[in-house]
Design an enzyme around this catalytic site. Structure first.
Site, PDB file in Angstrom:
ATOM      1  N   SER A 135      10.511 -25.408  -5.973  1.00 42.79           N
ATOM      2  CA  SER A 135       9.434 -25.570  -4.976  1.00 42.79           C
ATOM      3  C   SER A 135       9.651 -26.847  -4.172  1.00 42.79           C
ATOM      4  O   SER A 135       9.422 -26.884  -2.964  1.00 42.79           O
ATOM      5  CB  SER A 135       8.077 -25.656  -5.673  1.00 42.79           C
ATOM      6  OG  SER A 135       7.890 -24.567  -6.529  1.00 42.79           O
ATOM      7  N   ARG A 160      17.150 -12.108   5.100  1.00 44.12           N
ATOM      8  CA  ARG A 160      18.155 -12.992   4.514  1.00 44.12           C
ATOM      9  C   ARG A 160      19.352 -12.226   3.938  1.00 44.12           C
ATOM     10  O   ARG A 160      20.489 -12.654   4.086  1.00 44.12           O
ATOM     11  CB  ARG A 160      17.514 -13.805   3.383  1.00 44.12           C
ATOM     12  CG  ARG A 160      16.497 -14.767   3.896  1.00 44.12           C
ATOM     13  CD  ARG A 160      15.722 -15.418   2.787  1.00 44.12           C
ATOM     14  NE  ARG A 160      14.847 -16.421   3.357  1.00 44.12           N
ATOM     15  CZ  ARG A 160      14.077 -17.235   2.655  1.00 44.12           C
ATOM     16  NH1 ARG A 160      14.065 -17.162   1.350  1.00 44.12           N
ATOM     17  NH2 ARG A 160      13.321 -18.118   3.241  1.00 44.12           N
TER      18      ARG A 160
HETATM   19  P1  ADP Z   1       7.993 -21.768  -9.076  1.00 44.00           P
HETATM   20  O1  ADP Z   1       8.371 -21.729  -7.638  1.00 44.00           O
HETATM   21  O2  ADP Z   1       7.785 -20.430  -9.655  1.00 44.00           O
HETATM   22  O3  ADP Z   1       6.909 -22.744  -9.367  1.00 44.00           O
HETATM   23  P2  ADP Z   1      10.011 -23.761  -9.676  1.00 44.00           P
HETATM   24  O4  ADP Z   1      11.472 -23.576  -9.755  1.00 44.00           O
HETATM   25  O5  ADP Z   1       9.465 -24.511  -8.524  1.00 44.00           O
HETATM   26  O6  ADP Z   1       9.341 -22.332  -9.798  1.00 44.00           O
HETATM   27  O7  ADP Z   1       9.471 -24.493 -10.977  1.00 44.00           O
HETATM   28  C1  ADP Z   1       9.784 -24.072 -12.279  1.00 44.00           C
HETATM   29  C2  ADP Z   1       9.818 -25.278 -13.176  1.00 44.00           C
HETATM   30  O8  ADP Z   1       9.863 -24.861 -14.547  1.00 44.00           O
HETATM   31  C3  ADP Z   1      11.063 -26.142 -12.967  1.00 44.00           C
HETATM   32  O9  ADP Z   1      10.678 -27.471 -12.732  1.00 44.00           O
HETATM   33  C4  ADP Z   1      11.852 -25.987 -14.269  1.00 44.00           C
HETATM   34  O10 ADP Z   1      12.600 -27.128 -14.607  1.00 44.00           O
HETATM   35  C5  ADP Z   1      10.738 -25.706 -15.271  1.00 44.00           C
HETATM   36  N1  ADP Z   1      11.169 -24.995 -16.510  1.00 44.00           N
HETATM   37  C6  ADP Z   1      11.975 -23.917 -16.589  1.00 44.00           C
HETATM   38  N2  ADP Z   1      12.141 -23.532 -17.873  1.00 44.00           N
HETATM   39  C7  ADP Z   1      11.416 -24.390 -18.632  1.00 44.00           C
HETATM   40  C8  ADP Z   1      11.194 -24.513 -20.029  1.00 44.00           C
HETATM   41  N3  ADP Z   1      11.759 -23.684 -20.906  1.00 44.00           N
HETATM   42  N4  ADP Z   1      10.407 -25.528 -20.459  1.00 44.00           N
HETATM   43  C9  ADP Z   1       9.826 -26.399 -19.573  1.00 44.00           C
HETATM   44  N5  ADP Z   1      10.021 -26.321 -18.231  1.00 44.00           N
HETATM   45  C10 ADP Z   1      10.785 -25.330 -17.753  1.00 44.00           C
END
Ligand code: ADP
Length: 581
Positions: free
Chosen positions: A167, A406
């Protein structure tokens, strides 16, 4: 009397020494987005202060570089320190700048070997909340804020050392039909039904119509929430028309990146007292005997923690940075770079599956057409394409409609000679954005220029020569565009917003390639944001929102629909999880 005179002598002796021993020296290193410039103060040959005079790093991703890492450099009087994952190049930029300052002052720093950066925090091994949110991206923050505002006690677990996920590094735009900006600009004819039709068509009718309808009918209210409650600042005089949309409907945040909304989300979480635990990797969902999800196990620095909750919200993002996983579902995407944040590895999808969740549409993986040919990161400064910038191949010819979806543009680029293309625009188009496209994303533009994948030219021929494109052919392409723009038609590629004539001023031309960007598949959810099992039944206590879910966008997500998906389903997930007894 005697004491006083001894003190005076000591002071007289010491003070000039101290003064002579204090040295200030400037140094420069290269970060991810340009120079990092520091002035380092040395006392008796040791670092006593670092003043960061210039940096262009992402303020959220690199926050700890300029706080914790900086403090650790001073404390250890060394630059032999670990870098922060997720901000490696920014960390190196600061370390190199300090080293350079020391070299300039002919001072030798401590050679203590590679050290771990020390960060003090004590977290209890087991804690109980009402709602446990996994992931601190747009979806996680907004779900947590919603749940907290509904009265729940909430925690956010984030596995990376900084918040924001994909994001943060996105453009941050969000589609809101009938928004206050459309109204102000006199853009008429948009409505939820039209947006729903564009979205379903854009995903080849493979998106779930009920989910798409839920998302878009909540858009206006969500836009007002972002603006009024979250205080996200959007441009009041400008909306984007992303590819596949039939009208300009995307609000653009100040700075045209995800920094503005994530900064505001982060501040709101702080204001509401929501703990955000960084470096906390959720590894397992805990279920009771009835099959209800009642908490999460997580690991940080080798220690295991338990977070009990009445409800758990998965907001863990996609898997675009996991090359193996991408290849497993889409062997044809082998070798592609990615735009995605390093934490976008999708382990949480396996965790959800183990808890019984159904995964769907995993092979729907989107490449973004305009990415840096060296790093794969998003090229936001070439957003001039949305205002009339052209896509040109090595032969100097157009080859696709510039406002196509895209996936269509990405495939067309890959099929051009060399598998790359260029975005070409001039001052007139550049200045349609305020500030102009190359100004608003200046550090990105500077790095691309330095790397030889961006040219700012006084003539079209100069741009053509730089990339060894046939200048006559390129001129012929522009002449035809100008001639068709004057007639208000595009007989070649049917540009849906109309071609823009390019005649004078500077010319801007960036080399561009597609890279993996968004994973449309993931956890199956319903309109209540409940996670569904293999039979299509909700798993009690488990919710999901954002890129980790898999039913909304179909084969291809349209630009600026991700922030809408994130923020609409967060509210639903946050509200429903907060209501659990
Ligand atoms: P969205 O757009 O759906 O909010 P993002 O990529 O912006 O997705 O955010 C997802 C977040 O979740 C990231 O900061 C990532 O590092 C975190 N994340 C992914 N897997 C885990 C996990 N197993 N435990 C904690 N955080 C996680």
């Amino acid at each position: 009397m005697l004491k006083k005179s001894v003190a005076a002598i000591l002071l007289a002796f010491v003070a000039p020494t101290l003064f002579a021993a204090q040295v200030q020296s400037e140094g420069t290193g290269v970060g991810k987005h340009g120079n990092v410039r520091v002035v380092v103060t040395f006392n008796d040959g040791k670092i006593s202060a670092i003043d960061v005079k210039e940096n262009h790093e992402n303020p959220i991703l690199a926050e700890k570089v300029f706080t914790t890492l900086k403090d650790n450099i001073i404390q250890s009087n060394s630059v032999k320190l670990d870098t922060f994952s997720g901000a490696t190049i920014s960390s190196q930029g600061l370390l190199k700048a300090v080293q350079n300052a020391a070299q300039n002052a002919k001072i030798k720093l401590a050679d203590a070997g590679l050290k771990k950066i020390s960060e003090d925090s004590v977290i209890p091994a087991e804690q109980t909340f009402d709602v446990v949110v996994i992931g601190a991206g747009g979806a996680g923050f907004s779900a947590a804020i919603e749940a907290k505002m509904k009265g729940a006690n909430v925690v956010i677990l984030e596995k990376m050392p900084s918040v924001g996920g994909n994001s943060l590094i996105s453009g941050g735009e969000i589609n809101i039909p009938q928004s206050w900006v459309q109204e102000k600009l006199g853009i008429k004819g948009d409505n939820p039904a039209r947006h729903i039709a564009d979205t379903l068509k854009g995903g080849d009718y493979m998106g779930d119509p009920e989910m798409v309808t839920t998302m878009i009918t909540h858009a206006k209210e969500t836009g007002e929430w972002l603006r009024g409650v979250m205080k996200v600042q959007y441009d009041q005089n400008y909306v984007f028309q992303f590819g596949g949309h039939s009208i300009k409907r995307a609000l653009t945040p100040v700075g045209q990146t995800g920094v503005e909304p994530i900064k505001k989300f982060s501040a709101k979480a702080k204001e509401l007292g929501i703990p955000v635990l960084l470096n906390m990797n959720a590894t397992e969902l805990i279920k009771d005997d009835s099959g209800r999800v009642i908490g999460v196990k997580a690991v940080s620095n080798g220690k295991t923690y338990t977070f009990n909750g009445k409800g758990v919200i998965l907001a863990t993002g996609g898997f675009g940075a996991n090359k193996k996983m991408v290849e497993k579902y889409r062997p044809d995407l082998k070798g592609y770079m990615t735009t995605d944040a390093p934490g976008t590895l999708g382990e949480a999808l396996a965790m959800a599956e183990k808890a019984g969740a159904q995964l769907v549409n995993m092979n729907y993986i989107q490449t973004y057409p305009n990415c840096d040919p060296i790093s794969g990161s998003l090229q936001l400064f070439v957003d001039a394409r949305f205002d009339g910038g052209l896509l040109i191949n090595q032969e100097g010819k157009r080859f696709v409609e510039e406002l196509e979806r895209r996936d269509v543009i990405s495939n067309a680029i890959v099929n051009q000679p060399g598998g790359y293309a260029y975005v070409l625009w001039n001052d007139k188009i550049n200045n349609l954005n305020n500030p102009p496209f190359i100004k608003i994303h200046e550090s990105e533009y500077d790095v691309a220029t330095k790397n030889g994948v961006m040219i700012t030219a006084n003539t079209l021929k100069e741009a053509a020569d730089f990339y060894k494109i046939d200048a006559k052919q390129l001129q012929a392409t522009i002449d035809r565009v100008n001639e068709m723009a004057a007639r208000g038609v595009d007989e070649d590629f049917h540009h849906r917003a109309g071609l823009v004539a390019m005649k004078e001023g500077k010319w801007y031309m960036a080399k561009t390639v597609p890279a993996i960007h968004h994973t449309m598949g993931g956890i199956k959810t319903n309109t209540k944001a409940e996670v569904l099992d293999a039979n299509g039944d909700p798993i009690p206590g488990l919710y999901a929102a954002g890129e980790c879910t898999g039913t909304i966008h179909g084969t291809n997500r349209l630009g600026a629909n991700a922030w809408l998906d994130i923020t609409v389903f967060r509210r639903i997930a946050g509200k429903n999880a907060a209501n659990l007894k």
